[in-house]
Design a protein around this motif. Structure first.
Motif, short mmCIF file in Angstrom:
data_model
loop_
_atom_site.label_atom_id
_atom_site.label_comp_id
_atom_site.label_asym_id
_atom_site.label_seq_id
_atom_site.Cartn_x
_atom_site.Cartn_y
_atom_site.Cartn_z
N ASP A 103 0.81 -1.21 0.00
CA ASP A 103 0.00 0.00 0.00
C ASP A 103 0.85 1.27 0.00
O ASP A 103 0.31 2.37 -0.13
N ASN A 104 2.16 1.13 0.13
CA ASN A 104 3.02 2.31 0.20
C ASN A 104 3.54 2.78 -1.15
O ASN A 104 4.13 3.86 -1.25
N SER A 105 3.34 1.99 -2.20
CA SER A 105 3.86 2.37 -3.51
C SER A 105 3.05 3.53 -4.08
O SER A 105 1.89 3.76 -3.72
N ALA A 106 3.67 4.26 -4.99
CA ALA A 106 2.99 5.41 -5.62
C ALA A 106 1.77 4.95 -6.40
O ALA A 106 0.72 5.61 -6.38
N LEU A 107 1.88 3.79 -7.09
CA LEU A 107 0.75 3.28 -7.85
C LEU A 107 -0.42 2.94 -6.93
O LEU A 107 -1.58 3.26 -7.21
N ALA A 108 -0.09 2.29 -5.79
CA ALA A 108 -1.15 1.94 -4.85
C ALA A 108 -1.83 3.18 -4.29
O ALA A 108 -3.06 3.23 -4.16
N GLN A 109 -1.05 4.20 -3.99
CA GLN A 109 -1.62 5.43 -3.44
C GLN A 109 -2.55 6.11 -4.44
O GLN A 109 -3.62 6.62 -4.07
N ARG A 110 -2.17 6.10 -5.73
CA ARG A 110 -3.04 6.70 -6.74
C ARG A 110 -4.33 5.90 -6.90
O ARG A 110 -5.42 6.46 -7.05
N ARG A 111 -4.23 4.58 -6.87
CA ARG A 111 -5.42 3.75 -7.02
C ARG A 111 -6.33 3.87 -5.80
O ARG A 111 -7.56 3.91 -5.92
N LEU A 112 -5.74 3.95 -4.63
CA LEU A 112 -6.55 4.14 -3.42
C LEU A 112 -7.23 5.51 -3.44
O LEU A 112 -8.39 5.63 -3.03
N ALA A 113 -6.52 6.52 -3.92
CA ALA A 113 -7.11 7.85 -4.01
C ALA A 113 -8.26 7.87 -5.00
O ALA A 113 -9.30 8.51 -4.76
#
Length: 317
Positions: A103-113
């Motif tokens: 959950d700390n990757s940039a891709l994960a953060q964008r998808r969570l957002a």
């Protein structure tokens, strides 16, 4: 009575957008608190000290289209247990992903957002749009449709379909000698879908018939024999069994479709309002293109009357 939107980009956008917004409700899973998220809610499971509530399971079932938004879901049912297992599995997968730091990757953060934005959009629709769809508005639109349906007529016909005009002319000759239309249809018609029912096509309105049939039947009274005339499938001979005013659906039968229409209209109006206040640019190939609101293509036409609503049961012949 069917509510049929016009085919334009704005009209296509709103059902698709609404479906996308509602579909991601599954991502907004509750839990984590010992306090019921909804009045009368019930704790149904715990995953690593995180509570799963009955409302979490119901929201997942609604997101999957297994039950409707206002339908009950019995906690003792097999469906509830199956969806509960899916919610538990999803929580286990999510916790393992967190343990691994995914959950700390940039891709994960964008998808969570993006998921958060969709859920907030869903909540906005529920708060602003759905709250404005009252029983009074549903009833008013229903009455409007009833007025339109008063001018609509249904026609019950029987069909004998022949391969050639010569064969169709022979059918007309046999009927002229007093043969029963149903019997000739069973013996001679090449339309397998109707021949075994005596050629019965049931009740239909002209606007849902093939053009050749509608043109041939437009002014013909009950008891008339029409044809032969050429169709895509061959040469048709029809008998007009009955003509009657269209039987409209009840308010309860039409309600789901009316609510969908009002919801789409509400989302369209809300988006138009938001786009008019916002500065939106679409960047393609490095060029800035002014983005016109999707609703600028024009307000969709009001609903029109048709034979029957999607939710209505088939009429008896």
């Amino acid at each position: 009575m069917t509510l049929i939107p016009t085919r334009n980009p704005a009209r296509v956008l709103f059902p698709v957008l609404l479906a996308a917004v509602l579909a991601v409700a599954a991502c907004g899973r509750g839990g984590g608190s010992d306090r019921p998220p909804e009045p009368g809610d019930r704790a149904v499971a715990e995953v690593r000290n995180e509570t799963i509530w009955a409302s979490d399971v119901k929201r997942e079932a609604v997101a999957q289209g297994l039950v409707g938004e206002g339908e009950p879901l019995d906690v003792t049912s097999d469906l509830f247990r199956r969806v509960l297992d899916e919610v538990i599995d999803q929580k286990l997968l999510a916790r393992e992903a967190e343990r691994r730091g995914l959950d700390n990757s940039a891709l994960a953060q964008r998808r969570l957002a993006a998921t958060r934005e969709r859920i907030l959009g869903d909540m906005l629709v529920e708060t602003v749009v759905n709250s404005e769809i009252t029983d009074r508005k549903v009833a008013e639109l229903y009455q409007e449709q009833l007025r339109l349906a008063e001018t609509s007529e249904e026609i019950r016909t029987r069909l004998i379909l022949s391969r050639t005009k010569e064969e169709a002319d022979a059918v007309i000759g046999i009927l002229g000698q007093g043969a029963a239309f149903e019997a000739v249809a069973a013996q001679s018609s090449v339309d397998d879908a109707t021949r075994y029912s005596g050629g019965d096509l049931g009740y239909r309105t002209l606007d849902v018939m093939p053009e050749a049939y509608a043109n041939a039947l437009r002014d013909k009274p009950a008891g008339s024999t029409v044809g032969p005339f050429q169709t895509e499938g061959g040469w048709a001979v029809l008998r007009v069994e009955d003509r009657r005013k269209e039987t409209p659906p009840t308010l309860e039968q039409a309600r789901p479709q009316i609510v969908r229409y009002l919801t789409y209209e509400g989302v369209r109006a809300l988006l138009e309002q938001l786009r008019n206040k916002a500065d939106v640019e679409v960047l393609l190939n490095g060029d800035a293109i002014s983005q016109e609101p999707a609703s600028a293509t024009g307000r969709p036409a009001p609903p029109v009357s048709r034979a029957a609503p999607v939710a209505a049961p088939a009429k008896a012949s």
